[in-house]
Design an enzyme around this catalytic site. Sequence first.
Site, PDB file in Angstrom:
ATOM      1  N   ALA A 121      -1.112  24.286 -77.172  1.00 10.04           N
ATOM      2  CA  ALA A 121       0.093  23.897 -76.298  1.00 10.04           C
ATOM      3  C   ALA A 121      -0.210  23.041 -75.177  1.00 10.04           C
ATOM      4  CB  ALA A 121       0.725  24.923 -75.803  1.00 10.04           C
ATOM      5  N   ASN A 189      -4.072  31.037 -73.135  1.00 15.04           N
ATOM      6  CA  ASN A 189      -5.142  30.560 -74.077  1.00 15.04           C
ATOM      7  C   ASN A 189      -5.283  29.177 -73.492  1.00 15.04           C
ATOM      8  OD1 ASN A 189      -6.291  32.714 -75.640  1.00 15.04           O
ATOM      9  ND2 ASN A 189      -4.143  32.919 -76.505  1.00 15.04           N
ATOM     10  N   HIS A 219       3.083  23.057 -68.711  1.00 18.75           N
ATOM     11  CA  HIS A 219       1.428  23.104 -68.083  1.00 18.75           C
ATOM     12  C   HIS A 219       1.222  21.608 -67.476  1.00 18.75           C
ATOM     13  CE1 HIS A 219       1.274  26.726 -70.664  1.00 18.75           C
ATOM     14  NE2 HIS A 219       1.560  26.060 -71.687  1.00 18.75           N
TER      15      HIS A 219
END
Length: 268
Positions: A121, A189, A219
């Site tokens: 991601a 992760n 993010h």
Amino acid sequence: MRELTVSIGGMGAIGWPVARALDGGIAGLRLVAVSANNRAGAEAKVATLKTPVPVGSLADMAEADVVVECAPAAVFDEVAWPAIEAGRIFLPLSCGAMLSRMELIDRAAETGAQIVVPTGALLGLDAVRGAAQGPVTSITLSTRKPPGGLAGAPHVEKNKIDLAAIHEPTCVFQGSAREAAAGFPANINVGAALSLAGIGADRTTVEIWADPTVDRNTHTVTVEAEAARFTMTIENVPSPENPRTGRLTPLSVLATLRGLVEPMRVGT
């Protein structure tokens, strides 16, 4: 290039879309087995495939050329070690677990296995890897998720953080990528992948925000290096099956798998 067989450990928001795509046909790749904690549920899913495959144990996945791990972090060892011992290509999605198991890399060198961590991601790991070939001052990851997406995390439980009471953006964690992986094994992760691509788990800084103003897992990576300074932001649509996982993650796995067999690869 010869055809590679693929097995998948985990049939949730990542594993099942990857299985469906492989079943639909990708040249050079063939799905041969899957595994899941809910065996009956997995059997019902694979029964809908054009070419149903066996549902085996996590250790059985090591019989394939490529082993994709997208199971809960608690069973990481059950997928990882058999794959490494068998000399397979191992794709870990629970890569936070890798941070406390770096001996897997040494063992892979001995058995001929290869560990390939998908970008998942996140974004820009090729730029991070490139910058890390020279001096790097700092790498920081700031993650923002809807509060419900952090439910059940050990850090949240230990510190008795009431996610339902959060009504404005709140930083619930700041520390190293190693500490983030331990406190949020199902959520961060991306931080582990970033640290593995860059300057390591102890030098990579991670901030985690519970943010009720966002409806996407966001993010932001900031890198200060001798070769470049850059900031990158990605907003991932959460999976309807699991809000901790973005829809981009299974697509990243498929791109990684294709890169194993296609005659040309783009990017570092």
